[in-house]
Design an enzyme around this catalytic site. Structure first.
Site, mmCIF file in Angstrom:
data_model
loop_
_atom_site.group_PDB
_atom_site.id
_atom_site.type_symbol
_atom_site.label_atom_id
_atom_site.label_comp_id
_atom_site.label_asym_id
_atom_site.label_seq_id
_atom_site.Cartn_x
_atom_site.Cartn_y
_atom_site.Cartn_z
ATOM 1 N N LYS A 248 2.820 11.206 -3.547
ATOM 2 C CA LYS A 248 1.715 10.558 -4.279
ATOM 3 C C LYS A 248 0.795 11.593 -4.940
ATOM 4 C CE LYS A 248 -1.725 6.977 -3.321
ATOM 5 N NZ LYS A 248 -2.105 6.029 -2.262
ATOM 6 N N GLU B 46 -7.240 0.578 -4.132
ATOM 7 C CA GLU B 46 -7.198 0.490 -2.666
ATOM 8 C C GLU B 46 -8.515 0.020 -2.047
ATOM 9 O OE1 GLU B 46 -5.525 4.338 -1.813
ATOM 10 O OE2 GLU B 46 -3.625 3.704 -2.673
ATOM 11 N N ASP C 85 -12.853 5.378 1.668
ATOM 12 C CA ASP C 85 -11.400 5.411 1.895
ATOM 13 C C ASP C 85 -10.908 6.859 1.886
ATOM 14 O OD1 ASP C 85 -8.653 5.207 1.796
ATOM 15 O OD2 ASP C 85 -8.579 3.789 0.131
ATOM 16 N N ASP D 222 0.887 -1.160 0.000
ATOM 17 C CA ASP D 222 0.000 0.000 0.000
ATOM 18 C C ASP D 222 0.927 1.211 0.000
ATOM 19 O OD1 ASP D 222 -1.627 2.114 0.615
ATOM 20 O OD2 ASP D 222 -2.243 1.374 2.586
#
Ligand code: AMP
Length: 593
Positions: free
Chosen positions: A70, A147, A169, A8
């Site tokens: 990211k 994810e 999420d 992850d």
């Protein structure tokens, strides 16, 4: 047998898992932590730090520290330090390299195969960039998975009952919501929606701005102009936010936050949960829009959901679960660890891709993931219109073709402009590539038949091809979008990363040498200052010259490609400075060098 791992790769923290004895377990890093801070630092000594050591030194080296990389994946963005430019794929690769190395020391064998997760709402360019980062880090990326799907997989492993669930999420930099159906070993994504630029980082910024405004109204000083002070305010904002997840109010206390002509100023404020909830309301409202879109696209009402899973650190905020409950009528489940479940699902997927058997509780079928493409894919046609080829939430892998023609008479070339997004006009969508198809047989407008095909693979990554049906000519195409790396560029970056890693031994030696040199310089310079009135002029001049010589020798070391030969002049200059400064140091501070 070498094991494949699940990664992850988070905005704030990353996590690694592996299946052992049929169960996904978390791999702690070399520092013993279950998650690794996604922070990379370039130190003055030419060292690259990743994780908590990078995070810890942020306050003293903000310019050399990169966090939340990211958020820049797939963008034309770069970070420059020490005369070298790094693109987001290379920075992410540094994080991945550490995760790989730590997994290797935990497992006791080399690791190459990995499944990496990305937000469901990542577009094609961002997915490709993540895959490239993996390759640069020396990983064989078996699959890129979403994810929320990964979290659903981790949950479904022990809860195989047929039902539709929602995964909400909310992490450090991205927000995703997916509606997923679990049934008989299959995890099928029905819809997904989200925002690539919404996360806990935005909340920290908002709280920091609130702190700044309170301070300004009390003291008429704008802290955001003072880099060091603002770094502390941002850190305090994140800490306060986290504390407010368990207490009703927090005290934010930053002594000596800034200096004025009248003396130092201290920051001392109280932030209550109700004020905090007001501050973050706009973000929660934005997530609500995605929740409604995901339900609508899945064709179900909230009442049909069996469960809502919360994933990502920001879902620890009580107002977030309250909002989710208000939106769905369901009290969100806390049955899985929001920080670890994504990596665990990725490990399960990695295990199945390596041929291992993973069964969901209550099913005899091997686990199967069916994911969707998060955004529509289109090409630009006459008048700047985005003509959809693949609708959003289409199950992948998928191949679609459509026949187009020319707009002008005797046109022999067409430009294909590939877009991702669901807006009707091309300009409002994201360009993910452009290419030309040439050599079309001259004919009146509308006669040539050009077939454009979109192939989306299991990773959600797109390949486009175009064929002139008249001549059969198929154009070999390369998608040319800023930020997309060619194979040669990836290979080069990978080579550079390996070179850097293989220099670990020399690097340690150099860092030690550099620290010793800096210490010696500091002592000599202190002695120069202390002895400037009393010491012999010639001696002072000599020490000064030798300090300059040592600094020059240090400056000549090529820290990115360390060559042991560059260290020799540093050692020599240190010896000279030791010799010339010994007396001065003894005189001013006593003792020996
Ligand atoms: P992730 O990307 O899932 O690791 O989430 C990281 C984000 O979660 C960061 O913005 C953290 O500040 C935030 N976070 C972690 N713990 C908490 C907490 N207890 N309360 C609020 N936010 C948190």
């Amino acid at each position: 047998m070498a094991k494949a791992i699940g990664i992850d790769l988070g905005t704030t923290n990353s996590c690694v898992s592996v299946v052992e004895g049929g169960i996904p377990v978390i791999i702690p890093n070399n520092e013993g932590e279950r998650t690794t801070a996604s922070v990379v630092a370039f130190t003055a000594a030419g060292e690259i730090l990743v994780g908590s050591s990078a995070k810890r030194q942020y306050a003293v080296n903000p310019k050399g520290t990169v966090s939340s990389i990211k958020r820049h994946m797939g963008e034309d963005w770069s970070f420059s330090t020490d005369g070298k430019r790094y693109i987001p794929q290379e920075i992410s690769a540094m994080i991945l390299r550490k995760l790989k190395k730590d997994a290797e020391s935990y497992l006791g064998h080399p690791v190459t195969d990995a499944v990496i997760t990305v937000p469901a709402y990542f577009n094609d360019t961002q997915r490709q960039a993540t895959k490239d980062a993996g390759t640069i880090a020396g990983l064989n990326v078996l699959r890129i998975i979403n994810e929320p799907t990964s979290a659903a997989l981790a949950y479904g492993l022990n809860n195989g009952r047929s039902q539709k669930i929602m995964v909400y999420d909310f992490g450090g930099g991205t927000f995703d919501v997916s509606v997923i159906e679990i049934s008989d070993g299959t995890i099928e994504v029905l819809s997904t929606a989200g925002d690539n630029h919404l996360g806990g980082d935005d909340i920290d910024q908002k709280v920091a701005r609130w702190i700044g405004a309170q301070f300004q109204s009390q003291h008429h000083v704008d802290l955001s102009r003072d880099r060091a002070a603002w770094t502390r305010v941002l850190e305090a904002a994140e800490t306060a936010k986290k504390e407010l997840s368990s207490s009703g109010s927090v005290n934010i206390n930053l002594p000596f936050i800034t200096m004025t002509k009248e003396g130092p100023l201290h920051l001392d404020l109280n932030l209550s949960r109700s004020v905090f909830n007001e501050l973050i309301r706009e973000f929660l409202d934005r997530t609500a829009v995605s929740v409604q879109t995901a339900l609508r696209d899945a064709g179900i009402s909230a009442a049909e959901l069996g469960l809502v899973l919360l994933v990502g650190g920001s879902t620890r905020i009580p107002a977030v679960s309250e909002k989710v409950k208000a939106l769905t009528g369901i009290t969100p489940s806390k049955s899985i660890n929001p920080d670890e479940c994504v990596a665990m699902g990725a490990a399960v997927q990695a295990e199945t891709l390596e041929g291992g058997t993973m069964l969901m509780e209550g099913s005899e079928n091997q686990i199967l993931l069916l994911d969707v493409t998060p955004m529509g894919l289109s090409i630009e046609t006459l008048g700047g219109v985005a003509t959809t080829i693949v609708k959003r939430n289409t199950t992948i892998p998928v191949r679609y073709s459509q026949v187009f023609s020319t707009a002008a008479p005797f046109q022999t070339t067409v430009e294909i402009h590939v877009l991702q997004g669901d807006r009707p006009m091309a300009r409002d969508n994201k360009t993910i590539g452009k290419f030309r198809l040439s050599g079309i047989r001259p004919a009146p407008a509308g006669v040539p038949q050009i077939e454009v095909s979109f192939d989306i693979d299991v990773n959600g990554i797109l390949t486009v091809s175009a064929r002139d049906l008249g001549t059969g000519r198929q154009q070999s195409i390369t998608i040319t979008e800023d930020g997309r790396m060619s194979e040669a560029e990836i290979e080069r970056a990978r080579w550079e990363a390996e070179q850097y890693a293989s220099q670990d031994g020399i690097r340690k030696e150099y860092i030690q040498l550099r620290q010793d040199a800096e210490k010696l310089l500091a002592r000599a310079e202190r002695a120069l200052y202390a002895g400037k009135k009393t010491a012999d002029k010639g001696e002072l001049r000599q020490v000064k010259n030798d300090c300059a010589k040592l600094r020059k020798a240090l400056g000549k070391v090529r820290t990115r490609e360390l060559d042991p030969r560059d260290m020799e002049p540093v050692r020599e200059a240190m010896e000279e400075l030791k010799g010339s400064s010994e007396h001065l140091i003894e005189m001013t501070e006593g003792g020996t060098v």
